[in-house]
Design a protein around this motif. Structure first.
Motif, PDB file in Angstrom:
ATOM      1  N   PRO A  85       0.576  -1.017   0.117  1.00 58.90           N
ATOM      2  CA  PRO A  85       0.412   0.063  -0.008  1.00 58.90           C
ATOM      3  C   PRO A  85       1.166   1.187  -0.126  1.00 58.90           C
ATOM      4  O   PRO A  85       1.772   1.476   0.625  1.00 58.90           O
ATOM      5  CB  PRO A  85      -0.857  -0.211   1.402  1.00 58.90           C
ATOM      6  CG  PRO A  85      -0.575  -1.533   2.284  1.00 58.90           C
ATOM      7  CD  PRO A  85       0.193  -2.412   1.426  1.00 58.90           C
ATOM      8  N   ARG A  87       0.879   6.114   0.471  1.00 57.68           N
ATOM      9  CA  ARG A  87       0.266   6.831   0.965  1.00 57.68           C
ATOM     10  C   ARG A  87       0.572   8.232   0.069  1.00 57.68           C
ATOM     11  O   ARG A  87       1.278   8.419  -0.232  1.00 57.68           O
ATOM     12  CB  ARG A  87       0.256   6.524   2.648  1.00 57.68           C
ATOM     13  CG  ARG A  87       0.125   5.502   3.048  1.00 57.68           C
ATOM     14  CD  ARG A  87       0.014   5.554   4.562  1.00 57.68           C
ATOM     15  NE  ARG A  87      -0.427   6.645   4.800  1.00 57.68           N
ATOM     16  CZ  ARG A  87      -0.137   7.713   6.074  1.00 57.68           C
ATOM     17  NH1 ARG A  87       1.145   8.356   6.462  1.00 57.68           N
ATOM     18  NH2 ARG A  87      -1.225   8.512   6.546  1.00 57.68           N
ATOM     19  N   THR A 101      -8.020  13.465  -6.211  1.00 53.26           N
ATOM     20  CA  THR A 101      -8.531  12.304  -5.324  1.00 53.26           C
ATOM     21  C   THR A 101      -9.040  11.345  -6.222  1.00 53.26           C
ATOM     22  O   THR A 101      -8.765  10.230  -6.295  1.00 53.26           O
ATOM     23  CB  THR A 101      -8.979  12.662  -4.475  1.00 53.26           C
ATOM     24  OG1 THR A 101      -8.085  13.741  -3.169  1.00 53.26           O
ATOM     25  CG2 THR A 101      -9.378  12.116  -3.122  1.00 53.26           C
ATOM     26  N   LEU A 105      -7.558   7.570  -6.713  1.00 54.18           N
ATOM     27  CA  LEU A 105      -9.234   6.107  -6.329  1.00 54.18           C
ATOM     28  C   LEU A 105      -8.636   5.145  -7.756  1.00 54.18           C
ATOM     29  O   LEU A 105      -9.102   4.469  -7.547  1.00 54.18           O
ATOM     30  CB  LEU A 105      -9.793   7.204  -5.758  1.00 54.18           C
ATOM     31  CG  LEU A 105      -9.780   7.360  -4.559  1.00 54.18           C
ATOM     32  CD1 LEU A 105     -11.056   7.746  -4.470  1.00 54.18           C
ATOM     33  CD2 LEU A 105      -9.161   6.181  -3.237  1.00 54.18           C
ATOM     34  N   ASP A 109      -3.675   2.048  -6.455  1.00 48.48           N
ATOM     35  CA  ASP A 109      -4.299   1.151  -5.578  1.00 48.48           C
ATOM     36  C   ASP A 109      -3.962   2.135  -3.768  1.00 48.48           C
ATOM     37  O   ASP A 109      -4.171   1.602  -2.438  1.00 48.48           O
ATOM     38  CB  ASP A 109      -4.092   0.204  -4.737  1.00 48.48           C
ATOM     39  CG  ASP A 109      -2.352   0.104  -4.702  1.00 48.48           C
ATOM     40  OD1 ASP A 109      -1.898   0.665  -5.068  1.00 48.48           O
ATOM     41  OD2 ASP A 109      -2.646  -1.643  -4.397  1.00 48.48           O
ATOM     42  N   ALA A 110      -3.908   3.443  -4.090  1.00 44.98           N
ATOM     43  CA  ALA A 110      -2.497   4.387  -2.840  1.00 44.98           C
ATOM     44  C   ALA A 110      -4.622   4.376  -1.980  1.00 44.98           C
ATOM     45  O   ALA A 110      -5.134   4.482  -2.152  1.00 44.98           O
ATOM     46  CB  ALA A 110      -2.728   5.299  -3.994  1.00 44.98           C
ATOM     47  N   GLU A 111      -3.944   4.939  -1.054  1.00 40.57           N
ATOM     48  CA  GLU A 111      -4.682   6.067   0.254  1.00 40.57           C
ATOM     49  C   GLU A 111      -4.540   6.979   0.502  1.00 40.57           C
ATOM     50  O   GLU A 111      -3.042   7.577   0.444  1.00 40.57           O
ATOM     51  CB  GLU A 111      -4.353   4.857   1.598  1.00 40.57           C
ATOM     52  CG  GLU A 111      -4.127   3.184   1.981  1.00 40.57           C
ATOM     53  CD  GLU A 111      -4.384   2.489   2.882  1.00 40.57           C
ATOM     54  OE1 GLU A 111      -4.218   3.646   3.958  1.00 40.57           O
ATOM     55  OE2 GLU A 111      -5.115   1.206   3.472  1.00 40.57           O
ATOM     56  N   THR A 113      -5.001  10.577   1.673  1.00 37.05           N
ATOM     57  CA  THR A 113      -5.096  11.414   3.167  1.00 37.05           C
ATOM     58  C   THR A 113      -5.546  12.995   2.756  1.00 37.05           C
ATOM     59  O   THR A 113      -4.888  13.714   1.942  1.00 37.05           O
ATOM     60  CB  THR A 113      -4.373  12.025   4.412  1.00 37.05           C
ATOM     61  OG1 THR A 113      -3.851  10.223   4.381  1.00 37.05           O
ATOM     62  CG2 THR A 113      -4.321  12.304   5.239  1.00 37.05           C
ATOM     63  N   HIS A 149     -15.430   7.513   0.070  1.00 39.79           N
ATOM     64  CA  HIS A 149     -14.585   6.605   0.114  1.00 39.79           C
ATOM     65  C   HIS A 149     -13.757   5.708   0.927  1.00 39.79           C
ATOM     66  O   HIS A 149     -13.013   6.617   1.529  1.00 39.79           O
ATOM     67  CB  HIS A 149     -13.737   6.504  -1.439  1.00 39.79           C
ATOM     68  CG  HIS A 149     -13.363   5.619  -2.398  1.00 39.79           C
ATOM     69  ND1 HIS A 149     -12.511   5.028  -1.754  1.00 39.79           N
ATOM     70  CD2 HIS A 149     -13.500   4.820  -3.081  1.00 39.79           C
ATOM     71  CE1 HIS A 149     -11.731   4.004  -2.843  1.00 39.79           C
ATOM     72  NE2 HIS A 149     -12.927   4.080  -3.926  1.00 39.79           N
ATOM     73  N   ARG A 151     -10.463   4.398   1.030  1.00 40.99           N
ATOM     74  CA  ARG A 151      -9.617   4.679   0.788  1.00 40.99           C
ATOM     75  C   ARG A 151      -8.823   5.919   1.141  1.00 40.99           C
ATOM     76  O   ARG A 151      -7.926   6.324   0.698  1.00 40.99           O
ATOM     77  CB  ARG A 151      -9.093   4.140  -0.336  1.00 40.99           C
ATOM     78  CG  ARG A 151      -8.902   2.430  -0.701  1.00 40.99           C
ATOM     79  CD  ARG A 151      -7.992   1.921  -1.659  1.00 40.99           C
ATOM     80  NE  ARG A 151      -8.993   2.565  -2.856  1.00 40.99           N
ATOM     81  CZ  ARG A 151      -8.097   2.819  -4.346  1.00 40.99           C
ATOM     82  NH1 ARG A 151      -6.907   3.721  -3.932  1.00 40.99           N
ATOM     83  NH2 ARG A 151      -8.871   2.745  -5.553  1.00 40.99           N
ATOM     84  N   VAL A 152     -10.208   6.782   1.070  1.00 43.41           N
ATOM     85  CA  VAL A 152     -10.205   8.407   1.866  1.00 43.41           C
ATOM     86  C   VAL A 152     -10.176   8.807   2.863  1.00 43.41           C
ATOM     87  O   VAL A 152     -11.486   8.000   3.467  1.00 43.41           O
ATOM     88  CB  VAL A 152     -10.927   9.397   0.673  1.00 43.41           C
ATOM     89  CG1 VAL A 152     -10.852  10.668   1.471  1.00 43.41           C
ATOM     90  CG2 VAL A 152     -11.042   8.655  -0.908  1.00 43.41           C
ATOM     91  N   ARG A 153      -8.822   9.017   3.660  1.00 41.00           N
ATOM     92  CA  ARG A 153      -8.900   9.796   4.903  1.00 41.00           C
ATOM     93  C   ARG A 153      -9.436  11.450   4.714  1.00 41.00           C
ATOM     94  O   ARG A 153      -8.517  12.066   4.591  1.00 41.00           O
ATOM     95  CB  ARG A 153      -7.802   9.339   5.756  1.00 41.00           C
ATOM     96  CG  ARG A 153      -7.492   9.671   6.726  1.00 41.00           C
ATOM     97  CD  ARG A 153      -6.603   9.736   8.098  1.00 41.00           C
ATOM     98  NE  ARG A 153      -5.723   9.699   9.011  1.00 41.00           N
ATOM     99  CZ  ARG A 153      -5.792  10.603   9.222  1.00 41.00           C
ATOM    100  NH1 ARG A 153      -3.972  10.657   8.469  1.00 41.00           N
ATOM    101  NH2 ARG A 153      -5.086  10.243  10.918  1.00 41.00           N
TER     102      ARG A 153
END
Length: 435
Positions: A85, A87, A101, A105, A109-111, A113, A149, A151-153
């Motif tokens: 993963p 970031r 963003t 997505l 496959d990034a997370e 922030t 989503h 994977r979004v913080r």
């Protein structure tokens, strides 16, 4: 926006001679007109009646889509970076940051922030679009769906400094009469860290593999005249009208106001200044703003263009809207170069005096330097190549801080796509310091 059809996957895509724009989902962002290579996309009032009817007929037997492009997620075409993963930190939740963003997505496959110093998503769509254009602001509801989503913080009301455990260093508020003179002619004030991550040159913040700076360009340019510090800027006026947190109250005085500028923002200001009580009541503005506008005593607005009408930046539809609602109370004056303002008179280069109680400057916006990144004072942008910051591996820019304060809301989508493609290409096969 999911307004142009047939789109990929729909019958007729790539085989017909025309594309059609669904008026039920179009938000008038102008992106299609901006990017059309053959100038075929035009506002309805500039199209032939036959084309308008043909466009309407295409959608006559179909239900409007409940989604507007960001609501649904097609199977992503993963371009995996490898190594587990990853970031990415996206700074700024305006159109450019949200579109970046979304693209991350869909393509990785990034997370992600996502941070913004304000508590709400939308940026200049929420706080910069005139309050009498609510349809344009519909895109905010679509932006908000991105935040959910998995994977979004989303970190609202947060600066990158706070995220990284540093003391918050908000940008100083620009009080009237206290604007830094270095903002003149496109150069911003000294670097601030209200939105962007402060870090040693060439390094990435801990734990992140890439940073996308989408902080916009929301400071007003200076005209460069004596006494300008006592005038109101378009930034201040529109932020006040829209209730942006931290916006200073605006004082208005009639019977005449002068607006320096010939772009759509200048026309927005003029339109609001001559709005009657009924029109003001139809807008989503605070009671305080409505009261000040209604009691200003402004009965006439002079739109001052320093060049000729052939160089005006406003769109024809925006001018027609102003002319239709103003009742002849707005005068356009071209080839007029202001040199001094004393609070009651605006003096022009040829010696003419225009008496006015209010002066608003609306000659464009400019980006501000970001700590740790290079900055082009003349253009008001961070130097970049297709979104990659020059000399700062791992740092990318999108939106107005990338290309300058030009182009409508939808243009940021293509801009963000280019940036993310550059980011993905530069990350393939490489293990970055944050991994």
């Amino acid at each position: 926006m999911n307004s142009i059809h047939p789109s990929p996957g729909e019958p007729g895509f790539g085989t017909g001679v025309s594309l059609f724009i669904d008026p039920r989902t179009c938000i008038d962002c102008g992106a299609c007109a901006d990017i059309c290579p053959v100038d075929a996309a035009k506002p309805a009032d500039r199209s032939t009646p036959e084309d308008v009817l043909r466009n309407a007929a295409y959608f006559a037997d179909s239900e409007p889509l409940a989604a507007m492009d960001l609501d649904t997620w097609d199977p992503p075409e993963y371009q995996l970076w490898g190594g587990g993963p990853r970031r990415v930190l996206v700074i700024g939740a305006g159109p450019a940051g949200i579109y970046a963003t979304r693209e991350l997505l869909l393509r990785t496959d990034a997370e992600i922030t996502l941070v913004d110093r304000l508590a709400d998503v939308g940026g200049l769509v929420r706080f910069g679009v005139a309050p009498d254009h609510p349809n344009t602001k519909q895109i905010i509801h679509t932006f908000e769906r991105i935040l959910r989503h998995p994977r979004v913080r989303w970190r609202p009301g947060t600066t990158a400094d706070e995220l990284l455990g540093r003391p918050r260093a908000d940008a100083p508020s620009r009080q009237r009469g206290a604007r830094d003179s270095s903002s003149r002619d496109g150069a911003g004030p000294q670097p601030v860290s209200s939105d962007s991550a402060v870090m040693p040159v060439g390094q990435l913040p801990g734990g992140f593999d890439a940073v996308v700076h989408a902080v916009g360009a929301w400071r007003s340019r200076w005209v460069g005249i004596v006494g300008e510090e006592s005038a109101c800027t378009a930034e201040e006026f529109v932020a006040w009208c829209n209730g942006r947190p931290g916006a200073s109250p605006v004082e208005l005085k009639g019977p005449r106001a002068v607006v320096v500028g010939n772009g759509n923002v200048a026309l927005d200001v003029a339109r609001l200044l001559v709005s009657d009580d009924e029109r003001l009541r139809s807008m989503e503005i605070s009671a305080g703003v409505r009261r000040v506008l209604a009691s200003s005593g402004i009965r006439e607005v002079v739109l001052l263009g320093r060049r000729g009408p052939e160089d005006a930046a406003y769109t024809e539809s925006a001018l027609e809207e102003l002319q239709a609602m103003s009742g002849g109370r707005v005068t356009l004056k071209y080839h007029a170069n202001p040199v001094a303002w004393d609070g009651t008179d605006l003096r022009l280069e040829d010696g003419e005096l225009i008496s006015a109680g209010t002066l608003v400057t609306a000659v464009g916006f400019v980006g501000e330097p970001i700590d740790g990144l290079p900055f082009d004072d003349a253009r008001g942008i961070v130097p970049n190549v297709r979104g990659a910051v020059v000399g700062r591996p791992g740092h990318f820019v999108a939106g107005w801080i990338k290309r300058g304060a030009r182009g409508g809301i939808g243009v940021n989508k293509a801009c963000a796509q280019e940036t993310v493609q550059t980011l993905v290409n530069s990350s393939r096969g490489a293990v970055s310091p944050g991994s």
